[in-house]
Enzyme design. Structure first.
Site, short mmCIF file in Angstrom:
data_model
loop_
_atom_site.label_atom_id
_atom_site.label_comp_id
_atom_site.label_asym_id
_atom_site.label_seq_id
_atom_site.Cartn_x
_atom_site.Cartn_y
_atom_site.Cartn_z
N ASN A 42 0.83 -1.21 0.00
CA ASN A 42 0.00 0.00 0.00
C ASN A 42 0.86 1.26 0.00
O ASN A 42 1.92 1.32 0.64
CB ASN A 42 -1.00 0.00 1.16
CG ASN A 42 -0.40 -0.27 2.51
OD1 ASN A 42 0.54 -1.04 2.64
ND2 ASN A 42 -0.94 0.38 3.53
N GLU A 44 0.39 5.32 0.52
CA GLU A 44 -0.55 6.34 1.00
C GLU A 44 -0.14 7.74 0.57
O GLU A 44 1.05 8.08 0.55
CB GLU A 44 -0.64 6.26 2.53
CG GLU A 44 -1.20 4.91 2.99
CD GLU A 44 -1.34 4.79 4.49
OE1 GLU A 44 -0.84 5.67 5.23
OE2 GLU A 44 -1.95 3.80 4.93
N CYS A 53 -4.11 0.60 -2.56
CA CYS A 53 -4.01 -0.62 -1.75
C CYS A 53 -3.01 -1.58 -2.39
O CYS A 53 -2.78 -1.56 -3.60
CB CYS A 53 -5.35 -1.33 -1.69
SG CYS A 53 -6.58 -0.52 -0.68
N GLU A 55 -3.26 -4.81 -2.89
CA GLU A 55 -3.83 -5.79 -3.83
C GLU A 55 -4.02 -5.17 -5.21
O GLU A 55 -3.73 -5.77 -6.24
CB GLU A 55 -5.21 -6.28 -3.34
CG GLU A 55 -5.20 -6.97 -2.00
CD GLU A 55 -5.46 -6.02 -0.85
OE1 GLU A 55 -4.84 -4.93 -0.80
OE2 GLU A 55 -6.28 -6.37 0.01
N CYS A 86 -10.28 -4.84 1.09
CA CYS A 86 -11.32 -3.80 1.08
C CYS A 86 -12.24 -3.98 -0.13
O CYS A 86 -11.94 -4.75 -1.06
CB CYS A 86 -10.68 -2.41 1.08
SG CYS A 86 -10.14 -1.87 -0.56
N CYS A 89 -10.74 -3.34 -3.69
CA CYS A 89 -9.86 -4.42 -4.15
C CYS A 89 -10.66 -5.65 -4.55
O CYS A 89 -10.33 -6.34 -5.52
CB CYS A 89 -8.83 -4.76 -3.08
SG CYS A 89 -7.63 -3.43 -2.86
N1 THU Z 1 -5.24 -1.36 2.61
C1 THU Z 1 -4.75 -2.21 1.66
O1 THU Z 1 -3.63 -2.03 1.16
N2 THU Z 1 -5.54 -3.25 1.28
C2 THU Z 1 -6.77 -3.51 1.80
O2 THU Z 1 -7.45 -4.41 1.31
C3 THU Z 1 -7.24 -2.75 2.95
C4 THU Z 1 -6.55 -1.47 3.20
C5 THU Z 1 -4.39 -0.23 3.03
C6 THU Z 1 -4.90 1.11 2.55
C7 THU Z 1 -4.31 2.03 3.59
O3 THU Z 1 -2.99 2.37 3.18
C8 THU Z 1 -4.20 1.19 4.84
O4 THU Z 1 -4.33 -0.16 4.43
C9 THU Z 1 -5.26 1.51 5.88
O5 THU Z 1 -6.52 1.51 5.32
#
Ligand code: THU
Length: 140
Positions: A42, A44, A53, A55, A86, A89
């Site tokens: 991920n 940000e 994300c 995935e 999430c 994804c």
């Molecule tokens: N995140 C992911 O990378 N994948 C997911 O399926 C859930 C959330 C990341 C996004 C963000 O950087 C952090 O987790 C918190 O939400």
């Protein structure tokens, strides 16, 4: 490529996460039909909504590299139980890896394995648009 090796690739990818704001690191690995593995973590943004994300990044890297079919996906995060992807994804998996098996594992080895279809029951996908366009061209 064993399921364990794919989880290990996701675990390693997780360490590349740029999770400055949430501190929640996620790693993902995708196995294509070609045998190649693609990873993501991920990333940000200070404008939170732009966050990528793990995935979706791994999936897009695989697609960008020309992978035609995704067979397996592994997701690793430091959750209490196995980490569920999430909604965004899940949608991208449904679009681009509908037949894939998804292995979700936390850092203690708690694991859950499901098919993409189980993550997004009764989902909206490319088939819905194809059916709509076929119907519409029949109307003209
Ligand atoms: N995140 C992911 O990378 N994948 C997911 O399926 C859930 C959330 C990341 C996004 C963000 O950087 C952090 O987790 C918190 O939400």
């Amino acid at each position: 490529m064993s399921e364990r090796a794919l989880v290990e690739a996701a675990t390693k990818a997780r360490l590349c996460a740029r999770a400055l704001y949430s501190n929640f690191q996620v790693g993902a690995a995708v196995l294509g039909k070609s045998g190649r593995v693609y990873t993501g973590s991920n990333v940000e943004s200070s404008s939170y909504g732009l966050t990528l994300c793990a995935e979706r990044l791994a999936l897009c890297v695989a697609l960008h590299e020309g992978e035609e079919e995704i067979l397996e996906i592994a997701v690793v995060a430091d959750t209490d139980g196995a980490p569920g992807p999430c909604g965004a994804c899940r949608q991208m998996m449904y679009d681009f890896a509908p037949q894939a098996r998804v292995t979700m594992e936390n850092l203690r080895g708690d694991q859950r394995v499901v098919q993409v279809g189980e993550l997004l029951p009764w989902g909206f996908g490319p088939g819905d648009l194809a059916a709509f366009n076929t119907r519409r061209s029949g109307d003209e």
